[in-house]
Design a protein around this motif. Structure first.
Motif, PDB file in Angstrom:
ATOM      1  N   ASN A 120       8.581  23.717 -16.199  1.00  0.00           N
ATOM      2  CA  ASN A 120       7.478  22.761 -16.123  1.00  0.00           C
ATOM      3  C   ASN A 120       6.179  23.572 -16.147  1.00  0.00           C
ATOM      4  O   ASN A 120       6.215  24.763 -16.444  1.00  0.00           O
ATOM      5  CB  ASN A 120       7.599  21.860 -14.874  1.00  0.00           C
ATOM      6  CG  ASN A 120       7.728  22.667 -13.596  1.00  0.00           C
ATOM      7  OD1 ASN A 120       7.066  23.687 -13.422  1.00  0.00           O
ATOM      8  ND2 ASN A 120       8.586  22.206 -12.697  1.00  0.00           N
ATOM      9  N   SER A 121       5.055  22.969 -15.821  1.00  0.00           N
ATOM     10  CA  SER A 121       3.780  23.689 -15.903  1.00  0.00           C
ATOM     11  C   SER A 121       3.603  24.717 -14.789  1.00  0.00           C
ATOM     12  O   SER A 121       2.690  25.536 -14.852  1.00  0.00           O
ATOM     13  CB  SER A 121       2.609  22.698 -15.881  1.00  0.00           C
ATOM     14  OG  SER A 121       2.599  22.007 -14.643  1.00  0.00           O
ATOM     15  N   VAL A 122       4.500  24.716 -13.808  1.00  0.00           N
ATOM     16  CA  VAL A 122       4.380  25.632 -12.670  1.00  0.00           C
ATOM     17  C   VAL A 122       5.424  26.740 -12.702  1.00  0.00           C
ATOM     18  O   VAL A 122       5.137  27.882 -12.357  1.00  0.00           O
ATOM     19  CB  VAL A 122       4.488  24.843 -11.332  1.00  0.00           C
ATOM     20  CG1 VAL A 122       4.457  25.766 -10.134  1.00  0.00           C
ATOM     21  CG2 VAL A 122       3.380  23.808 -11.235  1.00  0.00           C
ATOM     22  N   VAL A 123       6.648  26.452 -13.134  1.00  0.00           N
ATOM     23  CA  VAL A 123       7.765  27.393 -13.035  1.00  0.00           C
ATOM     24  C   VAL A 123       8.299  27.774 -14.413  1.00  0.00           C
ATOM     25  O   VAL A 123       8.469  26.915 -15.285  1.00  0.00           O
ATOM     26  CB  VAL A 123       8.922  26.778 -12.201  1.00  0.00           C
ATOM     27  CG1 VAL A 123      10.108  27.721 -12.120  1.00  0.00           C
ATOM     28  CG2 VAL A 123       8.436  26.415 -10.806  1.00  0.00           C
ATOM     29  N   ALA A 124       8.576  29.082 -14.584  1.00  0.00           N
ATOM     30  CA  ALA A 124       9.192  29.590 -15.825  1.00  0.00           C
ATOM     31  C   ALA A 124      10.224  30.642 -15.443  1.00  0.00           C
ATOM     32  O   ALA A 124      10.068  31.361 -14.449  1.00  0.00           O
ATOM     33  CB  ALA A 124       8.148  30.183 -16.753  1.00  0.00           C
ATOM     34  N   VAL A 125      11.299  30.730 -16.225  1.00  0.00           N
ATOM     35  CA  VAL A 125      12.324  31.760 -16.043  1.00  0.00           C
ATOM     36  C   VAL A 125      12.570  32.423 -17.391  1.00  0.00           C
ATOM     37  O   VAL A 125      12.368  31.808 -18.446  1.00  0.00           O
ATOM     38  CB  VAL A 125      13.652  31.192 -15.480  1.00  0.00           C
ATOM     39  CG1 VAL A 125      13.464  30.665 -14.066  1.00  0.00           C
ATOM     40  CG2 VAL A 125      14.217  30.119 -16.381  1.00  0.00           C
ATOM     41  N   GLY A 126      13.003  33.678 -17.354  1.00  0.00           N
ATOM     42  CA  GLY A 126      13.233  34.360 -18.610  1.00  0.00           C
ATOM     43  C   GLY A 126      13.955  35.675 -18.455  1.00  0.00           C
ATOM     44  O   GLY A 126      14.453  36.007 -17.373  1.00  0.00           O
ATOM     45  N   THR A 127      13.984  36.398 -19.547  1.00  0.00           N
ATOM     46  CA  THR A 127      14.664  37.687 -19.578  1.00  0.00           C
ATOM     47  C   THR A 127      13.868  38.647 -20.454  1.00  0.00           C
ATOM     48  O   THR A 127      13.071  38.227 -21.299  1.00  0.00           O
ATOM     49  CB  THR A 127      16.113  37.537 -20.084  1.00  0.00           C
ATOM     50  OG1 THR A 127      16.787  38.772 -19.947  1.00  0.00           O
ATOM     51  CG2 THR A 127      16.154  37.067 -21.514  1.00  0.00           C
ATOM     52  N   SER A 128      14.120  39.927 -20.237  1.00  0.00           N
ATOM     53  CA  SER A 128      13.427  40.958 -20.995  1.00  0.00           C
ATOM     54  C   SER A 128      14.374  42.111 -21.260  1.00  0.00           C
ATOM     55  O   SER A 128      15.289  42.374 -20.463  1.00  0.00           O
ATOM     56  CB  SER A 128      12.218  41.458 -20.183  1.00  0.00           C
ATOM     57  OG  SER A 128      11.565  42.514 -20.846  1.00  0.00           O
ATOM     58  N   LEU A 129      14.174  42.792 -22.364  1.00  0.00           N
ATOM     59  CA  LEU A 129      14.910  44.012 -22.687  1.00  0.00           C
ATOM     60  C   LEU A 129      13.934  45.176 -22.624  1.00  0.00           C
ATOM     61  O   LEU A 129      12.739  45.006 -22.904  1.00  0.00           O
ATOM     62  CB  LEU A 129      15.525  43.930 -24.081  1.00  0.00           C
ATOM     63  CG  LEU A 129      16.524  42.809 -24.309  1.00  0.00           C
ATOM     64  CD1 LEU A 129      16.939  42.774 -25.780  1.00  0.00           C
ATOM     65  CD2 LEU A 129      17.729  42.997 -23.423  1.00  0.00           C
ATOM     66  N   GLN A 130      14.417  46.357 -22.243  1.00  0.00           N
ATOM     67  CA  GLN A 130      13.563  47.531 -22.182  1.00  0.00           C
ATOM     68  C   GLN A 130      14.184  48.694 -22.932  1.00  0.00           C
ATOM     69  O   GLN A 130      15.397  48.882 -22.878  1.00  0.00           O
ATOM     70  CB  GLN A 130      13.349  48.002 -20.724  1.00  0.00           C
ATOM     71  CG  GLN A 130      12.425  47.158 -19.932  1.00  0.00           C
ATOM     72  CD  GLN A 130      13.162  46.172 -19.066  1.00  0.00           C
ATOM     73  OE1 GLN A 130      14.360  46.073 -19.096  1.00  0.00           O
ATOM     74  NE2 GLN A 130      12.414  45.402 -18.314  1.00  0.00           N
ATOM     75  N   PHE A 131      13.330  49.440 -23.590  1.00  0.00           N
ATOM     76  CA  PHE A 131      13.728  50.709 -24.171  1.00  0.00           C
ATOM     77  C   PHE A 131      12.549  51.655 -24.028  1.00  0.00           C
ATOM     78  O   PHE A 131      11.403  51.274 -24.286  1.00  0.00           O
ATOM     79  CB  PHE A 131      14.097  50.601 -25.649  1.00  0.00           C
ATOM     80  CG  PHE A 131      14.353  51.954 -26.261  1.00  0.00           C
ATOM     81  CD1 PHE A 131      15.553  52.605 -26.019  1.00  0.00           C
ATOM     82  CD2 PHE A 131      13.387  52.592 -27.003  1.00  0.00           C
ATOM     83  CE1 PHE A 131      15.782  53.871 -26.539  1.00  0.00           C
ATOM     84  CE2 PHE A 131      13.610  53.853 -27.537  1.00  0.00           C
ATOM     85  CZ  PHE A 131      14.817  54.499 -27.298  1.00  0.00           C
ATOM     86  N   GLY A 132      12.828  52.873 -23.598  1.00  0.00           N
ATOM     87  CA  GLY A 132      11.762  53.853 -23.461  1.00  0.00           C
ATOM     88  C   GLY A 132      12.244  55.253 -23.777  1.00  0.00           C
ATOM     89  O   GLY A 132      13.427  55.581 -23.619  1.00  0.00           O
ATOM     90  N   TYR A 133      11.317  56.064 -24.233  1.00  0.00           N
ATOM     91  CA  TYR A 133      11.583  57.475 -24.493  1.00  0.00           C
ATOM     92  C   TYR A 133      10.392  58.272 -23.978  1.00  0.00           C
ATOM     93  O   TYR A 133       9.240  57.957 -24.272  1.00  0.00           O
ATOM     94  CB  TYR A 133      11.753  57.730 -25.993  1.00  0.00           C
ATOM     95  CG  TYR A 133      11.843  59.196 -26.331  1.00  0.00           C
ATOM     96  CD1 TYR A 133      13.025  59.900 -26.115  1.00  0.00           C
ATOM     97  CD2 TYR A 133      10.753  59.879 -26.835  1.00  0.00           C
ATOM     98  CE1 TYR A 133      13.102  61.253 -26.408  1.00  0.00           C
ATOM     99  CE2 TYR A 133      10.822  61.227 -27.135  1.00  0.00           C
ATOM    100  CZ  TYR A 133      12.000  61.911 -26.916  1.00  0.00           C
ATOM    101  OH  TYR A 133      12.073  63.247 -27.189  1.00  0.00           O
TER     102      TYR A 133
END
Length: 182
Positions: free
Chosen positions: A72-85
């Motif tokens: 809704n306008s207040v709550v969000a959920v999600g995911t992320s991927l990471q890669f680093g060197y």
């Protein structure tokens, strides 16, 4: 038997995903016109981060795409991927990869509170006369953060409540962030 942190994160992700679909299915039972019921992709935002730092004998490259679903306008959920060197000439090189689960709350449009569970695999290779040739470990972080939001951009700081200075990939528990979603 040793507990695998990646399995723990996977289970947590499935719980969050299941709860998100449960919430969505409950919302669909209300009397919503059929042209508004298929708005899943209208509530998805993509974003992430790119980082590049190059100096005298030092290189740091990072890529972290992410996606969130606005419940809704207040709550969000999600995911992320990471890669680093990261590489420091004549000292070490490191590759990092992993994923995180993100929860965002906007109590007012300008303020964004966040919780992020991150699990990354760290591969370090030492150079020169180091007593260790390499090191490989999983690093778990639970960040609680707050930021100022304007439009699609949030600037703030987050704190890793699981920070252990003896066994951690990052130097400090506090980390600034810039979050952008389109």
């Amino acid at each position: 038997m040793k507990n695998n942190p990646f399995k723990t994160v996977s289970k947590l992700f499935l719980v969050v995903l299941t709860l998100s679909f449960f919430y969505t299915s409950f919302a669909q039972q209300q009397s919503i016109p059929s042209h508004q019921q298929n708005n899943f992709w209208q509530n998805v935002q993509f974003g992430g981060g790119l980082g590049l730092s190059i100096g005298s004998g030092y290189t740091d490259i990072s890529v972290s795409p992410s996606a969130i679903y606005n419940i809704n306008s207040v709550v969000a959920v999600g995911t992320s991927l990471q890669f680093g060197y990261v590489s420091a000439r004549n000292n070490f090189s490191s590759t990092v990869y992993g994923a995180s689960l993100i929860g965002l709350i906007n109590p007012i449009p300008e303020i964004q509170l966040s919780a992020e569970l991150e699990e990354v695999n760290v591969n370090l290779k030492y150079k020169n006369n180091s007593p260790f040739n390499s090191e490989n470990f999983w690093n778990t972080a639970l960040y609680l953060g707050a930021g100022y939001r304007t439009g699609n951009v949030t600037v703030g700081v987050r704190y890793n409540v699981l920070f252990d200075e003896n066994k951690n990939y990052y130097n400090d528990a506090f980390m600034p962030f810039v979050r952008v979603y389109f």
